[in-house]
Design a protein around this motif. Sequence first.
Motif, mmCIF file in Angstrom:
data_model
loop_
_atom_site.group_PDB
_atom_site.id
_atom_site.type_symbol
_atom_site.label_atom_id
_atom_site.label_comp_id
_atom_site.label_asym_id
_atom_site.label_seq_id
_atom_site.Cartn_x
_atom_site.Cartn_y
_atom_site.Cartn_z
ATOM 1 N N ILE A 51 -4.099 0.519 10.460
ATOM 2 C CA ILE A 51 -3.702 -0.812 9.699
ATOM 3 C C ILE A 51 -3.586 -1.626 10.698
ATOM 4 O O ILE A 51 -4.018 -2.952 10.437
ATOM 5 C CB ILE A 51 -2.901 -0.653 8.791
ATOM 6 N N PRO A 94 1.953 5.520 -0.901
ATOM 7 C CA PRO A 94 1.384 6.772 -1.047
ATOM 8 C C PRO A 94 1.784 7.522 -2.439
ATOM 9 O O PRO A 94 2.338 6.810 -3.298
ATOM 10 C CB PRO A 94 2.469 7.374 0.148
ATOM 11 N N SER A 104 -9.347 4.018 2.022
ATOM 12 C CA SER A 104 -10.119 3.458 3.239
ATOM 13 C C SER A 104 -11.325 2.337 2.678
ATOM 14 O O SER A 104 -11.580 1.486 3.688
ATOM 15 C CB SER A 104 -11.084 4.733 3.439
ATOM 16 N N TRP A 112 10.350 -0.395 -3.687
ATOM 17 C CA TRP A 112 11.094 -0.701 -2.163
ATOM 18 C C TRP A 112 10.268 -1.930 -1.780
ATOM 19 O O TRP A 112 10.825 -2.804 -1.030
ATOM 20 C CB TRP A 112 10.628 0.472 -1.355
ATOM 21 N N LEU A 141 12.306 9.185 11.893
ATOM 22 C CA LEU A 141 12.644 8.481 10.561
ATOM 23 C C LEU A 141 13.859 8.977 10.136
ATOM 24 O O LEU A 141 14.581 8.055 9.796
ATOM 25 C CB LEU A 141 11.750 9.360 9.516
ATOM 26 N N GLU A 146 6.083 2.251 7.146
ATOM 27 C CA GLU A 146 6.872 3.202 7.123
ATOM 28 C C GLU A 146 6.085 4.652 7.004
ATOM 29 O O GLU A 146 5.299 4.761 6.191
ATOM 30 C CB GLU A 146 7.504 3.167 5.436
ATOM 31 N N LEU A 147 6.300 5.153 8.230
ATOM 32 C CA LEU A 147 5.119 6.444 8.373
ATOM 33 C C LEU A 147 5.846 7.837 8.291
ATOM 34 O O LEU A 147 7.116 7.858 7.622
ATOM 35 C CB LEU A 147 4.510 5.949 9.575
ATOM 36 N N PHE A 170 16.254 1.617 5.401
ATOM 37 C CA PHE A 170 15.539 2.611 5.577
ATOM 38 C C PHE A 170 14.100 2.228 6.340
ATOM 39 O O PHE A 170 13.486 1.541 6.134
ATOM 40 C CB PHE A 170 15.208 3.197 4.470
ATOM 41 N N GLY A 201 7.310 11.523 9.384
ATOM 42 C CA GLY A 201 8.298 12.110 10.109
ATOM 43 C C GLY A 201 8.379 13.577 10.307
ATOM 44 O O GLY A 201 7.482 14.357 9.970
ATOM 45 N N ILE A 219 0.775 -1.395 0.087
ATOM 46 C CA ILE A 219 -0.027 0.061 0.183
ATOM 47 C C ILE A 219 0.771 1.087 -0.061
ATOM 48 O O ILE A 219 1.899 1.531 0.840
ATOM 49 C CB ILE A 219 -0.854 0.004 0.999
#
Length: 469
Positions: free
Chosen positions: A224, A138, A197, A148, A400, A238-239, A438, A241, A136
């Motif tokens: 999630i 962005p 959503s 990635w 991050l 991976e959120l 990362f 920062g 999923i």
Amino acid sequence: MDARSGRTFETLNPATNKVLARIAEAEEADLDTAVTAARAAFDGGPWPKMTAAERGRILWRMADLLMQKADEVARLESLDNGKPIFESRQVDIPLVAEIFQYYAGWATKITGDTLPARAGAFTYTLREPVGVVAAIVPWNFPLLLTSWKVAPALAAGNTVLIKPSSNTPLTALKLAEIAQEAGLPDGVLNVVTGRGSVIGMAMVKHAGVDKIAFTGETKTGMEIMKAGAETLKKITLELGGKSPNIVFADADLDAAVRGATVGIFYGKGEVCAAGSRLFVEKKIHDEFVQKLVARTKKMVPGDPLDPKTRFGAIVSRPQLEKVLRYIATGKEEGAQLVAGGERAQVEGLDGNFVLPTVFDHVQPGMRIAREEIFGPVLSTLEFSDPEEAIAQANATPYGLAAGLWTRDVAKAHRAARALKAGTIWINTYNRYDPALPFGGYKQSGYGRELGAAALEHYTQLKSVWVDLE
Ligand code: NAD
């Protein structure tokens, strides 16, 4: 393929706000079809039976085809995201190819161990794929962040569903075409377009999906995790920062000014690791900010498709409005606006353009110093000694990345250890390599992408015990 309902959504060009394409809006029934295809390809298709070398060759072929079509793919990315064609063509797309090549090499090197645990047994581990992986993704680096996830997942023998952001679905669809041309068997790579959503959440809850690899906002990551609990989904996140970039007085100031602007303005500041909190040592503060402002004022937003443009259009109207609201908040909070701070006009284009913005004399408690803006807005803060800088840099729920600028080697390494972040850049910023893991500390997520570390998340270990007695 059309959605079963026949519904579509529009993807817009951020530089013009005109419709680029209509895209199928998938719902749960469509997801079921995709999951069934991915499961069949994993459980019984040619993919798991293929040699690792053949899998590696297909990944390498995907990289080759991507570079053959790099002009077209880069153009799609810039049209959909608003980033300068210079960035898409010279940075994003070549990096995507490198990532596929890097993991193509890994396909034959994923191994278990033999463990001489006891004399009467032969004990060993098998490292096996986890199954069906849902990626999923962005909108800020649509194809790069897809790669990635997809490249290590495929190298390890998984099958994949991609859920691109509805702002930027075009290059994921292109990647599926490329995969087919490269010889990836049917069902191994599937793109499901639709609302996060709805369709993203349905992936998280779907019993046929084994793992979620998510990049996006921290609050979406929290949802999630909760929703994934019922099927005990394997999840990596991976959120967001609010990364610090610290300039010590002994730094090469010109390099640090360049690094500060690249840190916040590359990718229009729509970068998870953006150096959005700039800490400047008091002794050099005035000189540094003067240079920073002069450099910022030279950065003019332009047509993303013009090869000379280095600063493009904000991804969407709502995101532009969010950035403008934060600029207003910064002014209200009493920070000093020293560059930008307003919308920009680009001749002939009705797009989402804003000037690169710098606030000075920002206080740590201000919202612009604490919240992720995800746009080209820099908060400058002053510090007097290194301990204070590190303490302030760490005073955030995020972790991050962090940058620091100094000529003192010991100070640099001390700071690298003290900063609580997944990536530390010393005398540089925003640098990535396929080999370097990362990911986030604290609420910037968990798990690592890139490098060998990512493969841990796309494989699982099986212990085998053979009795020799
Ligand atoms: P977002 O969380 O709104 O959306 C990300 C993806 O998740 C999209 O594909 C979206 O459709 C989907 N989604 C949305 N709601 C969902 C739900 N309830 N369930 C499942 N899926 C859902 O984030 P965004 O606005 O697209 O991206 C910006 C954010 O991403 C920023 O916070 C940024 O810091 C973060 N980001 C992090 C990294 C990293 O590597 N840590 C990299 C890039 C971006």
